[in-house]
Design a protein around this motif. Structure first.
Motif, mmCIF file in Angstrom:
data_model
loop_
_atom_site.group_PDB
_atom_site.id
_atom_site.type_symbol
_atom_site.label_atom_id
_atom_site.label_comp_id
_atom_site.label_asym_id
_atom_site.label_seq_id
_atom_site.Cartn_x
_atom_site.Cartn_y
_atom_site.Cartn_z
ATOM 1 N N MET A 216 15.536 -8.310 -28.788
ATOM 2 C CA MET A 216 14.354 -8.879 -29.516
ATOM 3 C C MET A 216 13.129 -9.598 -28.437
ATOM 4 O O MET A 216 13.385 -9.906 -27.422
ATOM 5 N N SER A 217 11.964 -9.799 -29.159
ATOM 6 C CA SER A 217 10.827 -10.096 -27.993
ATOM 7 C C SER A 217 10.758 -11.437 -27.667
ATOM 8 O O SER A 217 10.120 -11.807 -26.502
ATOM 9 N N HIS A 218 11.454 -12.350 -28.371
ATOM 10 C CA HIS A 218 11.148 -13.795 -27.938
ATOM 11 C C HIS A 218 12.588 -14.419 -27.668
ATOM 12 O O HIS A 218 13.712 -14.084 -27.987
ATOM 13 N N ASP A 219 12.671 -15.582 -27.068
ATOM 14 C CA ASP A 219 13.950 -16.383 -26.483
ATOM 15 C C ASP A 219 14.736 -16.536 -27.789
ATOM 16 O O ASP A 219 14.553 -16.784 -29.000
ATOM 17 N N GLY A 220 16.082 -16.735 -27.369
ATOM 18 C CA GLY A 220 17.090 -16.862 -28.397
ATOM 19 C C GLY A 220 17.067 -15.627 -29.456
ATOM 20 O O GLY A 220 17.706 -15.875 -30.585
ATOM 21 N N ASP A 221 16.765 -14.561 -28.738
ATOM 22 C CA ASP A 221 16.852 -13.357 -29.766
ATOM 23 C C ASP A 221 16.060 -13.547 -31.050
ATOM 24 O O ASP A 221 16.569 -13.233 -32.449
ATOM 25 N N THR A 222 14.919 -14.127 -31.018
ATOM 26 C CA THR A 222 13.904 -14.262 -32.308
ATOM 27 C C THR A 222 12.970 -13.235 -32.163
ATOM 28 O O THR A 222 12.709 -12.673 -31.060
ATOM 29 N N GLY A 223 11.954 -13.279 -33.018
ATOM 30 C CA GLY A 223 11.010 -12.408 -32.952
ATOM 31 C C GLY A 223 11.107 -10.982 -33.397
ATOM 32 O O GLY A 223 12.224 -10.753 -34.224
ATOM 33 N N LYS A 224 10.486 -9.975 -32.882
ATOM 34 C CA LYS A 224 10.778 -8.688 -33.362
ATOM 35 C C LYS A 224 11.246 -7.702 -32.470
ATOM 36 O O LYS A 224 11.566 -7.957 -31.241
ATOM 37 N N ASN A 225 11.866 -6.567 -33.243
ATOM 38 C CA ASN A 225 12.687 -5.745 -32.360
ATOM 39 C C ASN A 225 11.681 -5.044 -31.228
ATOM 40 O O ASN A 225 10.675 -4.707 -31.790
ATOM 41 N N THR A 226 12.275 -4.577 -30.178
ATOM 42 C CA THR A 226 11.335 -4.182 -29.237
ATOM 43 C C THR A 226 12.296 -2.986 -28.373
ATOM 44 O O THR A 226 13.342 -2.884 -28.798
ATOM 45 N N GLY A 227 11.632 -2.290 -27.397
ATOM 46 C CA GLY A 227 12.508 -1.249 -26.631
ATOM 47 C C GLY A 227 13.444 -2.017 -25.668
ATOM 48 O O GLY A 227 14.201 -1.336 -25.010
ATOM 49 N N GLY A 228 13.350 -3.144 -25.553
ATOM 50 C CA GLY A 228 14.321 -4.013 -24.589
ATOM 51 C C GLY A 228 13.451 -4.892 -23.489
ATOM 52 O O GLY A 228 12.447 -4.422 -22.855
ATOM 53 N N MET A 229 13.929 -6.232 -23.835
ATOM 54 C CA MET A 229 12.976 -7.353 -22.816
ATOM 55 C C MET A 229 13.615 -7.449 -21.685
ATOM 56 O O MET A 229 13.202 -8.621 -20.882
ATOM 57 N N GLY A 230 14.857 -6.984 -21.476
ATOM 58 C CA GLY A 230 15.780 -7.474 -20.201
ATOM 59 C C GLY A 230 17.036 -7.027 -20.385
ATOM 60 O O GLY A 230 17.478 -6.749 -21.541
ATOM 61 N N ALA A 231 17.772 -7.203 -19.395
ATOM 62 C CA ALA A 231 19.261 -6.477 -19.409
ATOM 63 C C ALA A 231 19.912 -7.401 -17.985
ATOM 64 O O ALA A 231 19.345 -7.613 -17.218
ATOM 65 N N TYR A 232 21.479 -7.008 -18.105
ATOM 66 C CA TYR A 232 22.028 -7.474 -17.030
ATOM 67 C C TYR A 232 23.419 -6.628 -17.045
ATOM 68 O O TYR A 232 23.623 -6.202 -18.115
ATOM 69 N N SER A 233 24.031 -6.759 -15.830
ATOM 70 C CA SER A 233 25.079 -6.049 -15.562
ATOM 71 C C SER A 233 26.218 -6.730 -14.634
ATOM 72 O O SER A 233 25.597 -6.857 -13.513
ATOM 73 N N PRO A 234 27.549 -6.969 -14.798
ATOM 74 C CA PRO A 234 28.305 -6.356 -15.768
ATOM 75 C C PRO A 234 28.157 -7.316 -17.032
ATOM 76 O O PRO A 234 27.429 -8.367 -16.982
ATOM 77 N N ALA A 235 28.534 -7.076 -18.317
ATOM 78 C CA ALA A 235 28.669 -7.872 -19.565
ATOM 79 C C ALA A 235 29.836 -8.550 -19.638
ATOM 80 O O ALA A 235 30.852 -7.692 -19.977
ATOM 81 N N PRO A 236 29.986 -9.615 -19.526
ATOM 82 C CA PRO A 236 31.408 -10.253 -19.578
ATOM 83 C C PRO A 236 32.279 -9.933 -21.007
ATOM 84 O O PRO A 236 33.378 -10.106 -21.115
ATOM 85 N N VAL A 237 31.352 -9.889 -22.043
ATOM 86 C CA VAL A 237 31.912 -9.621 -23.315
ATOM 87 C C VAL A 237 32.663 -8.101 -23.302
ATOM 88 O O VAL A 237 33.538 -8.275 -24.186
ATOM 89 N N MET A 238 32.351 -7.307 -22.476
ATOM 90 C CA MET A 238 33.170 -6.214 -22.533
ATOM 91 C C MET A 238 34.338 -6.065 -21.463
ATOM 92 O O MET A 238 34.139 -6.034 -20.286
#
Length: 426
Positions: A216-238
């Motif tokens: 999502m384009s804005h903080d808190g996963d608000t706004g519109k869907n995009t190609g991706g606004m950032g990422a991190y690794s590893p993901a603790p949820v996995m």
């Protein structure tokens, strides 16, 4: 060996950056590339939309030993088929196998047939029928353009009115062109997203480390869907348990299912997951590295990438040892043009790139940039991916934002909460 990378975004810059580190590489080229890629590879102004004949001819003359296809559109158009027909090695699925990303309906049918966990869905070409389904469900759904839409063809319909408008946007207004000739409507899944990436030769699958994207384009996963606004690794949820579940219930059934229907899949299988209370559910398949997930996965990879990709092409991945990874974590913050993913302006001067790159652990990957009279200018919606590698995730995120603070261009937009779910979990 001479290597050719296809594409011009942040994913491709990351691929060029990683591949160029291999002692097996003599020369590296990119078509068409961008301003950042031009610093480490020869960029080629060759067309990607004319059947690939000119590109294949050039690859033959340049003695290209391996072509690595970055984006999904050339894969869906059959670039791997064109290269293979001339005896050239190309990493990625062929045109038929690339349907796994190019057609959401194809992917959903495959999942249903092979009992792969995913949301309930229906596909429509008629807007009135789709709207009738939405009214009958009377609950939150996601409306997805069936074809390729640069990561923007997924519209949440949290209310009936929103969902109906999404159908009209895709099927009636044709906001995504031919990609929206049909829509997939599926039930909303509640949980936390994760990206699961494997390399495969069509039989053996080698998983990469986990990551999480921010769509999502804005903080808190608000706004519109995009190609991706950032990422991190590893993901603790996995967790390790979820990792094993996804390999057994999603990855291997997908690869076997594709082979069973005569579409053997080789290359990168990217699984977009929603981790729900009932377990992981597949949101989507991609047939290439994620963008910006590549910007956090490849900097953590200690092993040489070239032999891994060659093993996928040659069908010898079973003989390849498990990849080695750098300890710690990586975070990427995307700096985008103001207005993205809607209308935005380009040609803005970018300053501070050298200052950001001088910060410990920082690499700035270019996504939409170009050179003009010695100045780097913006040339796309997503402009830069500022990536940091550090001992821990909190440190990596902090360093990435230090890099972002050093860079400026007019109307720059970025999220300020990359990694917030992982930090809260930790």
């Amino acid at each position: 060996m001479n290597i050719l990378v296809i594409g011009q975004g942040g994913r491709e810059h990351t691929l060029v950056w990683k591949l160029a580190q291999s002692p097996l590489v003599e020369n590296i080229y990119c078509a068409p590339g961008n301003a950042g890629i031009a610093e480490i590879a020869a960029c080629l102004p060759l067309p990607l939309d004319n059947g690939f004949g000119e590109l294949v001819a050039w690859a033959e003359s340049a003695r290209i030993g391996l072509t690595v296809v970055g984006p999904e559109a050339p894969l869906a158009a059959g670039i791997v088929n064109a290269f293979r027909a001339h005896g050239l090695k190309a990493f990625g699925p062929d045109k038929r196998a690339a349907q796994l990303e190019a057609s959401k309906d194809f992917a959903k049918q495959l999942m249903v047939k092979n009992d792969i966990p995913t949301a309930a869905y229906r596909t429509y070409v008629d807007a009135d029928e789709a709207i009738a389904d939405i009214k009958a469900r009377n609950g939150p759904v996601f409306v997805k353009a069936n074809g390729l839409a640069a990561g923007k063809g997924v519209i949440p319909g949290r209310t009936v009115a929103e969902a109906i408008q999404a159908v009209k946007t895709i099927l009636v207004d044709k906001a995504f062109g031919e990609a929206g000739d049909s829509v997939v409507i599926e039930d909303e899944l509640i949980g936390e997203e994760a990206s699961f990436t494997v390399l495969t030769d069509g039989h053996t699958c080698v998983p990469l480390v986990s990551s999480q994207d921010h769509k999502m384009s804005h903080d808190g996963d608000t706004g519109k869907n995009t190609g991706g606004m950032g990422a991190y690794s590893p993901a603790p949820v996995m967790t390790s348990e979820l990792h094993d579940y996804v390999m057994a219930r999603v990855v291997y059934p997908t690869i076997k299912g594709m082979a069973d229907i005569g579409c053997p899949f080789t290359g990168v299988l990217y699984v977009g997951l929603m981790i729900t209370e009932a377990g992981p559910r597949v949101l989507e398949f991609n047939c290439r590295f994620g963008d910006p997930e590549a910007q956090v996965l490849l900097p953590r990879l200690k092993s040489d990438l070239v032999p891994m990709l060659l093993a996928c092409v040659d069908g010898t991945l079973n003989d390849y040892a498990e990849p080695e990874w750098h300890a710690g974590a990586a975070a990427c913050v995307v700096m985008a043009s103001g207005g993205y993913p809607d209308a935005y302006e380009t040609g803005k001067a970018i300053n501070g790139l050298a200052e950001a790159a001088a910060i410990e652990g920082i690499t700035v990957f270019h996504a939409g940039t170009k050179h003009d009279n010695g100045q780097v200018l913006t040339d796309g919606g997503r402009v830069l991916g500022v990536t940091a590698v550090a001992d821990g995730l909190a440190s990596a995120i902090q360093q990435a934002y230090r890099g972002v603070a050093a860079i400026n261009f007019a109307d720059a937009h970025f999220r300020s909460d990359i990694g917030y779910r992982a930090l809260a979990r930790n």
